[in-house]
Design an enzyme around this catalytic site. Sequence first.
Site, PDB file in Angstrom:
ATOM      1  N   VAL A   1       5.773 -10.851  -1.861  1.00  0.00           N
ATOM      2  CA  VAL A   1       5.363 -10.953  -0.454  1.00  0.00           C
ATOM      3  C   VAL A   1       5.092 -12.412  -0.077  1.00  0.00           C
ATOM      4  O   VAL A   1       5.551 -12.900   0.966  1.00  0.00           O
ATOM      5  CB  VAL A   1       4.111 -10.075  -0.181  1.00  0.00           C
TER       6      VAL A   1
ATOM      7  N   LYS B   1      -4.995  -3.853   0.320  1.00  0.00           N
ATOM      8  CA  LYS B   1      -5.618  -2.576   0.709  1.00  0.00           C
ATOM      9  C   LYS B   1      -6.802  -2.221  -0.175  1.00  0.00           C
ATOM     10  O   LYS B   1      -7.798  -1.678   0.279  1.00  0.00           O
ATOM     11  CB  LYS B   1      -4.579  -1.450   0.675  1.00  0.00           C
TER      12      LYS B   1
ATOM     13  N   VAL C   1      -1.220  -1.736   5.020  1.00  0.00           N
ATOM     14  CA  VAL C   1      -0.962  -0.305   5.228  1.00  0.00           C
ATOM     15  C   VAL C   1       0.502  -0.085   5.619  1.00  0.00           C
ATOM     16  O   VAL C   1       0.959  -0.580   6.651  1.00  0.00           O
ATOM     17  CB  VAL C   1      -1.869   0.275   6.337  1.00  0.00           C
TER      18      VAL C   1
ATOM     19  N   GLY D   1      11.336  -0.624 -11.452  1.00  0.00           N
ATOM     20  CA  GLY D   1      10.279  -1.554 -11.031  1.00  0.00           C
ATOM     21  C   GLY D   1       9.502  -1.062  -9.822  1.00  0.00           C
ATOM     22  O   GLY D   1       8.858  -1.854  -9.131  1.00  0.00           O
TER      23      GLY D   1
ATOM     24  N   GLU E   1       3.413   0.331  -9.680  1.00  0.00           N
ATOM     25  CA  GLU E   1       2.426  -0.739  -9.793  1.00  0.00           C
ATOM     26  C   GLU E   1       2.135  -0.972 -11.284  1.00  0.00           C
ATOM     27  O   GLU E   1       2.405  -0.098 -12.117  1.00  0.00           O
ATOM     28  CB  GLU E   1       1.117  -0.315  -9.104  1.00  0.00           C
TER      29      GLU E   1
ATOM     30  N   ASP F   1      -3.535   4.185  -4.293  1.00  0.00           N
ATOM     31  CA  ASP F   1      -2.989   3.197  -3.352  1.00  0.00           C
ATOM     32  C   ASP F   1      -2.866   3.798  -1.950  1.00  0.00           C
ATOM     33  O   ASP F   1      -3.293   3.206  -0.949  1.00  0.00           O
ATOM     34  CB  ASP F   1      -1.618   2.744  -3.889  1.00  0.00           C
TER      35      ASP F   1
ATOM     36  N   LYS G   1      -5.044   3.120   1.770  1.00  0.00           N
ATOM     37  CA  LYS G   1      -4.425   2.916   3.085  1.00  0.00           C
ATOM     38  C   LYS G   1      -4.978   3.909   4.101  1.00  0.00           C
ATOM     39  O   LYS G   1      -5.281   3.554   5.248  1.00  0.00           O
ATOM     40  CB  LYS G   1      -2.898   3.052   2.963  1.00  0.00           C
TER      41      LYS G   1
ATOM     42  N   GLY H   1       8.191  -4.125  -0.201  1.00  0.00           N
ATOM     43  CA  GLY H   1       9.333  -5.029  -0.294  1.00  0.00           C
ATOM     44  C   GLY H   1       9.072  -6.346   0.420  1.00  0.00           C
ATOM     45  O   GLY H   1       8.195  -6.441   1.283  1.00  0.00           O
TER      46      GLY H   1
HETATM   47  N1  HSE Z   1       3.226   0.785  -4.547  1.00  0.00           N
HETATM   48  C1  HSE Z   1       3.224   0.982  -3.142  1.00  0.00           C
HETATM   49  C2  HSE Z   1       4.280   2.012  -2.799  1.00  0.00           C
HETATM   50  C3  HSE Z   1       3.491  -0.261  -2.338  1.00  0.00           C
HETATM   51  O1  HSE Z   1       4.984   2.497  -3.673  1.00  0.00           O
HETATM   52  O2  HSE Z   1       4.381   2.356  -1.642  1.00  0.00           O
HETATM   53  C4  HSE Z   1       2.277  -1.118  -2.213  1.00  0.00           C
HETATM   54  O3  HSE Z   1       1.214  -0.441  -1.643  1.00  0.00           O
END
Ligand code: HSE
Length: 431
Positions: free
Chosen positions: A17, A109, A136, A191, A194, A205, A209, A306
């Site tokens: 990012v 987040k 988010v 990949g 996380e 995760d 959010k 991404g």
């Molecule tokens: N690992 C998260 C996802 C992206 O697969 O959406 C980052 O929050």
Amino acid sequence: MTDMTPLRLGIAGLGTVGAGVVKIIRQKANLLASRTGRPVVITAVSARSRDKDRGVNLADYAWEDDPVALATRDDVDVFVELMGGDEGPAKDATEAAIAAGKDVVTANKALLAHHGHALAQSAEAAGRVIRFEAAVAGGIPVVKSLTEGLAGNDIDRVMGVMNGTCNYILTRMESAGLPYDEVFKEANQLGYLEADPNLDVGGIDAGHKLALLAAIAYGTRVDFDAVELEGIGSITIDDIKHAADMGYKIKLLGVAQLTGRGLEQRMTPCLVPATSPLGQLEGGTNMVVIEGDQVGQIVLRGAGAGEGPTASAVMSDVIDIARGTRISTFGKPAVELEDSRAARTSAPAPYYLRMMLDDKPGALAKIATVLGEAGISIDRMRQYDHAGGTAPVLIVTHKTTREALDSAISGFEATKILADGPVAIRIEAVS
Ligand code: HSE
């Protein structure tokens, strides 16, 4: 008159990012200046390794090994935090930036889900803003939609598929007919997961959010601890097939809803109608559905992760600050945010139940009796593929409370006829 004073960024974290943000600022300098009325520049950067090739030219920027030093530099107006993590350097540097009078843009987040209220309070007391569009649903402008575009609505419900990895795993299991473990391995090789996979597949995760969106939607202090969390690890290919037979898809679905019982926040696997926008969401894409009392239903769909999409979201916050648009972190002043009044029970819903019974006379009758005693009415039931002395059973209930269901599940266990399960999945009413 146009303010030509540059907005000076200090960027901490140069992963996917961070590198994406640097690229946008280098490649779109004229566009950004024309849209904001002033140059947007990077003065300093910080990351773990100075030598790594990130495919971007960093030679024009000062380097800091320590993100706190970066956050407090005199030539930084906005601290852009793209390191991640709910404690440690990300938290220290964010606090230091606020104390040094900087605005903050973050994609973190976890940090905000755990410390968002305290950070928002100190930022606002110092006259600073914290913006977090990228935290988010990646590139989807959902924070902006809730804080600005839909600010004239009472929000009835916010729902979302906000973890692309889980949606990839669930939809790939269905399309390839593969079991969870195999698709999990595949996602790992690609990949997608996380560093701690439980953040994805455990629903954490996505739960972070949801807690952030709920705080904006309902003007409450962010309360991640109140999110009912359940991951996707117990979903089998059979569940996915049975759901499909009945016209549903299984999604890791977040729901935030304020009812007479208080604020419900759930991030759990749910069945949703296959024909609904959420049901049709394939692969790693995210979707957020917002229902407002005036606007009705809004569906936002797009890339949840991404380089380009997440950097795009970071830039929307940077651009707001460059333009002088200053909005409270959670859409209203932090001192006015209310306690979240977490609901102790969730709204009643039908449930899908799958269990394996010992294949003995009366086994099914015992299950039906337990459900009846818990006040739960059966809508549909079927037995399938008997194997080795066990009988797989599938039950869809009429609407019931989670409390009644939990009592029935304890009752099932007491009958000693369960060979496996039960798996219980809520059927969420969505159109
Ligand atoms: N690992 C998260 C996802 C992206 O697969 O959406 C980052 O929050």
